[in-house]
Design an enzyme around this catalytic site. Structure first.
Site, PDB file in Angstrom:
ATOM      1  N   GLY A  13      -0.293  20.518  -9.216  1.00  0.00           N
ATOM      2  CA  GLY A  13      -0.366  19.069  -9.133  1.00  0.00           C
ATOM      3  C   GLY A  13       0.787  18.435  -9.889  1.00  0.00           C
ATOM      4  N   GLY A  34       1.223  15.021 -10.384  1.00  0.00           N
ATOM      5  CA  GLY A  34       0.972  13.631 -10.758  1.00  0.00           C
ATOM      6  C   GLY A  34       1.155  13.457 -12.256  1.00  0.00           C
ATOM      7  N   GLY A  35       0.578  12.404 -12.795  1.00  0.00           N
ATOM      8  CA  GLY A  35       0.775  12.066 -14.201  1.00  0.00           C
ATOM      9  C   GLY A  35       0.400  13.184 -15.157  1.00  0.00           C
ATOM     10  N   GLY A  89      -0.205  16.441 -14.517  1.00  0.00           N
ATOM     11  CA  GLY A  89       0.535  17.668 -14.252  1.00  0.00           C
ATOM     12  C   GLY A  89       1.950  17.589 -14.808  1.00  0.00           C
ATOM     13  N   PHE A 149      -8.060  -6.502 -19.648  1.00  0.00           N
ATOM     14  CA  PHE A 149      -8.649  -5.756 -18.541  1.00  0.00           C
ATOM     15  C   PHE A 149     -10.160  -5.777 -18.717  1.00  0.00           C
ATOM     16  CE2 PHE A 149      -6.817  -2.479 -15.495  1.00  0.00           C
ATOM     17  CZ  PHE A 149      -5.722  -3.244 -15.155  1.00  0.00           C
ATOM     18  N   ASP A 208      -8.477  19.001  -3.938  1.00  0.00           N
ATOM     19  CA  ASP A 208      -8.125  20.415  -3.791  1.00  0.00           C
ATOM     20  C   ASP A 208      -8.544  21.247  -5.010  1.00  0.00           C
ATOM     21  OD1 ASP A 208      -7.067  19.632  -1.387  1.00  0.00           O
ATOM     22  OD2 ASP A 208      -5.009  19.523  -2.104  1.00  0.00           O
ATOM     23  N   GLN A 225     -16.435   5.824  -8.877  1.00  0.00           N
ATOM     24  CA  GLN A 225     -16.191   4.408  -9.135  1.00  0.00           C
ATOM     25  C   GLN A 225     -15.772   3.680  -7.864  1.00  0.00           C
ATOM     26  OE1 GLN A 225     -12.714   2.892 -11.725  1.00  0.00           O
ATOM     27  NE2 GLN A 225     -14.577   2.356 -12.808  1.00  0.00           N
ATOM     28  N   HIS A 281     -13.981   0.432  -6.827  1.00  0.00           N
ATOM     29  CA  HIS A 281     -13.159  -0.627  -7.413  1.00  0.00           C
ATOM     30  C   HIS A 281     -13.541  -1.940  -6.749  1.00  0.00           C
ATOM     31  CE1 HIS A 281      -9.795  -2.957  -8.856  1.00  0.00           C
ATOM     32  NE2 HIS A 281      -9.440  -1.960  -9.628  1.00  0.00           N
ATOM     33  N   LEU A 293      -5.561  -0.965  -3.001  1.00  0.00           N
ATOM     34  CA  LEU A 293      -6.007  -1.478  -4.290  1.00  0.00           C
ATOM     35  C   LEU A 293      -5.324  -2.790  -4.654  1.00  0.00           C
ATOM     36  CD1 LEU A 293      -7.386  -1.012  -7.100  1.00  0.00           C
ATOM     37  CD2 LEU A 293      -5.313   0.193  -7.753  1.00  0.00           C
ATOM     38  N   THR A 301      -5.026  -4.736  -8.176  1.00  0.00           N
ATOM     39  CA  THR A 301      -5.307  -4.390  -9.573  1.00  0.00           C
ATOM     40  C   THR A 301      -6.289  -5.339 -10.257  1.00  0.00           C
ATOM     41  OG1 THR A 301      -4.375  -4.102 -11.771  1.00  0.00           O
ATOM     42  CG2 THR A 301      -3.225  -5.618 -10.326  1.00  0.00           C
ATOM     43  N   GLU A 302      -7.045  -4.743 -11.168  1.00  0.00           N
ATOM     44  CA  GLU A 302      -7.922  -5.524 -12.039  1.00  0.00           C
ATOM     45  C   GLU A 302      -7.097  -6.487 -12.898  1.00  0.00           C
ATOM     46  OE1 GLU A 302     -11.233  -3.277 -13.610  1.00  0.00           O
ATOM     47  OE2 GLU A 302     -10.639  -3.867 -15.621  1.00  0.00           O
ATOM     48  N   ARG A 351     -16.199  -2.324 -14.147  1.00  0.00           N
ATOM     49  CA  ARG A 351     -16.068  -2.262 -12.696  1.00  0.00           C
ATOM     50  C   ARG A 351     -17.386  -2.040 -11.966  1.00  0.00           C
ATOM     51  NH1 ARG A 351     -10.398   1.139 -12.401  1.00  0.00           N
ATOM     52  NH2 ARG A 351      -9.085  -0.639 -12.929  1.00  0.00           N
ATOM     53  N   HIS A 362     -12.732   4.483  -5.469  1.00  0.00           N
ATOM     54  CA  HIS A 362     -11.486   4.432  -6.219  1.00  0.00           C
ATOM     55  C   HIS A 362     -11.251   5.629  -7.128  1.00  0.00           C
ATOM     56  CE1 HIS A 362      -8.108   2.625  -8.247  1.00  0.00           C
ATOM     57  NE2 HIS A 362      -8.717   2.592  -9.406  1.00  0.00           N
ATOM     58  N   GLU A 377      -7.548  13.458 -13.375  1.00  0.00           N
ATOM     59  CA  GLU A 377      -8.766  13.033 -12.676  1.00  0.00           C
ATOM     60  C   GLU A 377      -9.649  14.214 -12.277  1.00  0.00           C
ATOM     61  OE1 GLU A 377      -8.100  10.043  -9.697  1.00  0.00           O
ATOM     62  OE2 GLU A 377     -10.107  10.227  -8.861  1.00  0.00           O
ATOM     63  N   ARG A 430     -15.564   4.518 -15.502  1.00  0.00           N
ATOM     64  CA  ARG A 430     -14.281   4.458 -16.198  1.00  0.00           C
ATOM     65  C   ARG A 430     -13.851   3.011 -16.378  1.00  0.00           C
ATOM     66  NH1 ARG A 430      -9.090   3.817 -14.601  1.00  0.00           N
ATOM     67  NH2 ARG A 430      -9.406   4.173 -12.371  1.00  0.00           N
TER      68      ARG A 430
END
Lengths: 236, 592, 115
Positions: B15, B17-18, B20, B121, B224, B243, B245, B255, B257-258, B289, B356, B390, B401
């Site tokens: 992965g 993403g952030g 990984g 937020f 995955d 969740q 959203h 999305l 954003t909040e 949320r 979400h 996640e 969350r």
């Protein structure tokens, strides 16, 4: 009539000697779908069609494709924006080697991105909190950091077509300027001297194809102009 | 398959993403032989879509801000099944991780004094809920995820991380003692199948929002990692907690954003009423949320929805003025023009609660080590397997969350996993090599698809659509026994059919049909786990809201749920109530 | 940094600057010549030759000649690097261009200061 004629570039190196265009008919039921939706509907008819996609909202930059002659992201391009006479022609991004169908080999594009050292360089010791930056200095990064690396710009640039190994291209140069413009970056001199050759920056002829196709509305030509100014003032 | 090529690493991160990339960065710096394997080029990962920001008590908007207040909010937001030791770790380490990002070059928006811009937020408070609304979410306009992901990728380039871009991980390889010793992966471009041996296998595969037909998630979010873990027989935790959203664009699911509500936007029903004032008199539109999403659905059920079918509400932003919108929420203005055909400068955006985020996942400790639970209810460590982001359930989000906590989760626990693996590798790790039959096990489902024959099974898109509709209709914001029972049965039927499904395209070069087939297996694993866990948790807590059990049941369910894939049963695991440096936050009634 | 040895200025900025400066000189020279023709509708050899007898005109013309050479060198070098991908052919073309330009400049000097 809500049937859309779609003509797609097909090529699978395992089975095809040469690329060809394949025709599909898609029933849009009169809706103004995004081009990506149309491609997904075709994939349901013919699962062998290969294309890239991820976020489907124009922020990941996966699905740059040439649509009726113009590069763009399929997920944020409504068919009404690109179709001519109810016909949609889809080809891979021009100028890069085709892997299969609409998927191109982007390694040359990424290589140019990596070449400009796309990361902040600061030789001062890191403070305990964040580095301070005034809102005015931060504003200078707007229109630069938003690039999603979709390659729509660089693959619409003839200079990049001719010299993809030497000309950094609009996307790479936009990022080069993003770091040159960052008040926190201290490697300005080194960055400039690595760009001071006849190819890296100066192959830009200012035809602004990049500006015309950028799906994020960014302006690489302006950034390239700024780099040129910096190079000039650095050299005189 | 003795001619299969093999590769060996000290650590393989699955992965890009952030989390990984953050783990990859840590390990690349350590000089260990590591690689980040990703099914898309890393900057195409779903982290890129995060908008509003990263919540963290860096004391910029409020110099007196305190990580303990952030911790209080997070514990309360989780409806008290977030592990307090993990939440403590995240909130306390958070500022370090955020400052690191800034030092790496993340272009945060700024206040006039030059410090990082923070916006309010949902679910944020000062002074343990007594000091009013806090502004704790650090933002780069409304493109924080994009800025964060690109910054992390850039710093991985700087540190020469090895990338396996556009590779797809198929299944975990386990040796005879059930240690994870690597993974089978396919290079998508060439179709080559490779055995990757590794002393540490890190799942950073993100969420699985695509089990629902309407989701804010990217098309690649197919669970995955969860699929691989479940097929390997490892349990997942709190997987019923999904969740919704509050503000997904009506029709498109994208999305919004909040941060829109953080900047002063609010929701209205068809009468133009700011209805959140009735549901959450104090926090109003910035309640957490789950609360807002339920209120919205309640409005729709009571006939106050907008539009011809009364099936959405409106997010009003025009009163903020064009200047604020263009400066703080430029991406939202763009998105809503594209997908809702609405210019938020003039008109409200039609929105609806949309799937979400997966609060549940692979249970881990704060070091990212994947956990299992033995027969006596004690935690056991799964050798060789790690998870962060996640896909993991540390659990800092519990039943719900808070906005902005996901990006913090990514970087804090990506970093923590990287640091722990480095020290573990330094101490030395030796696992038994896998036997041929271990490899064959990991290859089984890939072989099944490759051998599937026309006429014997259905094709993928139909099955996927059906699965998504079951989840959408039977496991939505409000849940009920009979619907869920029905959903579980439908999924059992789908399992049978997917087990026989047919892959028409067997070619090697960039075969996305094969990837979609493999993804479908994972969607099914996640969906079924969700369904069974949701059916069994007979209470309402956080995002899990049951019409037939509308109350929170602390006596029986102040617990993590643990879903065991081998016998498809649900067990319980204790929630941690023992933070190290602060007093326990005792469960209270949750109001906003 | 891409290094090259057959371009004029050896660096991108100097090529860029030379090309622009030479363009300005050529534009001025063109305007001057057009104006000269307009003011001398019945131009004869005497007037033409007396113009070129003046030293400042010789210098101006030489400058224009050098500008053409520089401008063409840079321009054709760019065209050749864009379109001629075989390096031996490219080097041949570039050498031919440079030699031709060199010859033109020497010939021009001879015309201006010669008999």
């Amino acid at each position: 009539m809500s049937t859309l004629q779609v003509s797609i570039y097909r090529y699978n190196p395992e089975t095809d000697d040469a690329p060809y265009m394949q025709e599909f008919q898609v029933d849009t039921q009169g809706r103004d779908l995004m081009v990506l939706n149309v491609i997904q509907m075709i994939k349901e008819q013919d699962s062998t069609l290969a294309y890239r996609r991820s976020c489907r909202e124009g922020v990941c930059g996966s699905d740059g494709v040439n649509m009726n002659g113009k590069n763009g992201l399929t997920c944020v391009t409504p068919i009404s924006e690109v179709t001519k006479g109810n016909k949609l022609v889809l080809r891979p991004l021009p100028g890069l080697p085709v892997v299969r169908d609409l998927v191109v080999d982007m390694s040359m594009f990424y290589k140019q991105y990596e070449r400009i050292q796309p990361y902040l360089q600061n030789d001062a010791a890191e403070p305990a909190i964040e580095r301070l930056q005034s809102p005015e200095d931060r504003d200078k990064l707007d229109g630069l950091y938003e690039c999603i690396l979709c390659a729509c710009c660089s693959t619409s640039c003839p200079s990049f077509w001719w010299n993809p190994d030497k000309f950094v291209g609009p996307a790479g140069l936009l990022q080069a300027y993003r770091f040159l413009a960052d008040s926190r970056d201290t490697a300005t001199k080194e960055r400039l001297s690595s760009l001071d050759d006849p190819f890296s920056v100066f192959r830009c002829r200012g035809i602004m194809n990049c500006v015309n196709v950028c799906p994020k509305g960014l302006n690489p030509t302006r950034a390239i102009g700024k780099i040129r100014e910096m190079l000039l003032s650095n050299a005189t | 398959m003795s001619n299969m090529r093999s590769m060996s690493f000290d650590a393989i991160i699955i992965g890009g993403g952030g989390s990984g990339l953050r783990a990859g960065l840590e390990l690349a710096k350590s000089g260990k032989k590591t690689a980040v394997l990703s099914k898309v080029f890393p900057t195409r990962s779903h982290t890129v879509s995060a908008q509003g920001g990263i919540t963290c008590a860096i004391a910029s908007a409020d110099p007196n801000d305190d990580w303990r207040w952030h911790m209080y909010d997070t514990v309360k937001g989780s409806d008290y099944i977030g592990d307090q030791d993990a939440i403590e770790y995240m909130c306390q380490e958070g500022p370090k991780a955020v400052f690191e990002l800034e030092h790496m070059g993340l272009p945060f928006s700024r206040f006039d004094n030059g410090r990082i811009y923070q916006r309010p937020f949902g679910g944020q408070s000062k002074d343990f809920g007594k000091g009013g609304q806090a502004a704790r979410t650090c933002a780069a306009a409304d493109r924080t995820g994009h800025a964060l992901l690109h910054t992390l990728y850039q710093n991985n380039l700087k540190n020469n991380t090895v990338f396996l871009d556009e590779w797809y991980a198929v299944d975990l390889i386990r040796n005879a003692s059930n240690d994870v010793v690597g993974v089978i992966a396919i290079c998508i471009e060439t179709g080559e199948t490779v055995q990757i041996n590794s002393k540490a296998t890190v799942l950073a595969t993100g969420g699985a929002g695509r089990i629902y037909s309407s989701t804010t998630n990217a098309l690649i979010n197919t669970g995955d990692g969860i699929g691989m873990a479940l097929r390997a027989g490892f349990p997942v935790q709190d997987i019923e907690m999904w969740q919704f959203h509050p503000t997904g664009i009506y029709g498109a699911g994208c999305l919004v954003t909040e941060g829109c509500r953080g900047e002063g936007g609010y929701l209205i029903n068809k009468d133009g009423e700011r209805f959140m004032e009735r549901y959450a008199p104090n926090a109003k539109d910035l309640a957490s949320r789950d609360v807002v999403a339920r209120a919205m659905v309640q409005e729709l059920l009571e006939g106050r929805g907008c539009g011809e079918n009364g099936d959405h509400v409106m997010l009003k932003l025009d009163h903020l003025g064009e200047e604020t919108l263009m400066k703080r929420l430029p991406g939202i203005v763009d998105l809503s023009k594209t997908f809702a055909h609405v210019d938020p400068v003039k008109d409200p955006i039609p929105v609806v609660p949309t799937c979400h985020y997966m609060m549940g996942g692979i249970p881990t400790n704060v070091h990212g080590q994947a956990l299992s639970v033995d027969e006596d209810g004690n935690d056991t460590i799964i050798n060789g397997l790690y998870a962060c982001g996640e896909v993991a359930c540390v659990s800092v989000h519990g039943g719900n969350r808070l906005g902005g906590n996901s990006l913090l989760d990514l970087v804090v626990f990506g970093r923590a996993a990287g640091m722990f693996i480095e020290s573990a590798l330094n101490e030395g790790i030796e696992y038994m090599s896998p036997s041929q039959s271990d490899i064959d096990n990991a290859m089984a489902r890939l072989n099944r698809w490759n051998d599937s024959k026309q006429g014997e099974g259905e094709e993928i898109p139909v099955l996927r659509k059906e699965l998504q509709e079951v989840m959408q209709n039977n496991f939505g914001v409000f849940r009920k026994e009979e619907y869920m029972q029905d959903g579980v049965e439908k999924l059992a039927n789908l399992r049978e059919r997917i087990g026989k499904a047919y892959l028409p395209d067997k070619s090697n070069t960039f075969n996305t049909a094969r990837v979609e087939a493999l993804e479908l297996d994972n969607l099914l694993e996640v969906a079924e786990a969700t369904a069974i866990a949701a059916l069994e948790r007979r209470e309402s807590r956080g995002a899990h809201s049951r019409e037939d059990y509308p109350k929170r049941d602390d006596e029986n369910w102040l617990k993590h749920s643990i879903y065991y894939p081998n016998n498809k049963t649900l067990g319980k695991r204790d929630v941690n109530f023992s933070p190290v440096s602060v007093e326990t936050f005792e469960p209270k009634e949750r109001t906003y | 940094m891409v290094t090259n040895i057959t371009n004029l200025g050896r660096s991108g900025v100097s090529d860029w600057l030379i090309q622009r400066a030479s363009a300005v000189i050529l534009a001025l020279y063109t305007i001057f010549m057009v104006a000269f023709f307009l003011f001398h509708p019945n131009l004869d050899y005497v007037a033409w030759s007396s113009l070129f007898d003046r030293t400042w005109m010789k210098i101006f013309t030489l400058l224009a000649l050098l500008s053409i050479a520089a401008h063409a060198w840079i321009g054709l070098w760019i065209v050749s690097t864009d379109y001629i991908k075989k390096s031996c052919v490219r080097l041949g073309v570039q050498t031919a261009v440079i030699l031709a330009l060199f010859a033109f400049v020497i010939w021009g000097v001879q015309v201006l200061w010669g008999a």
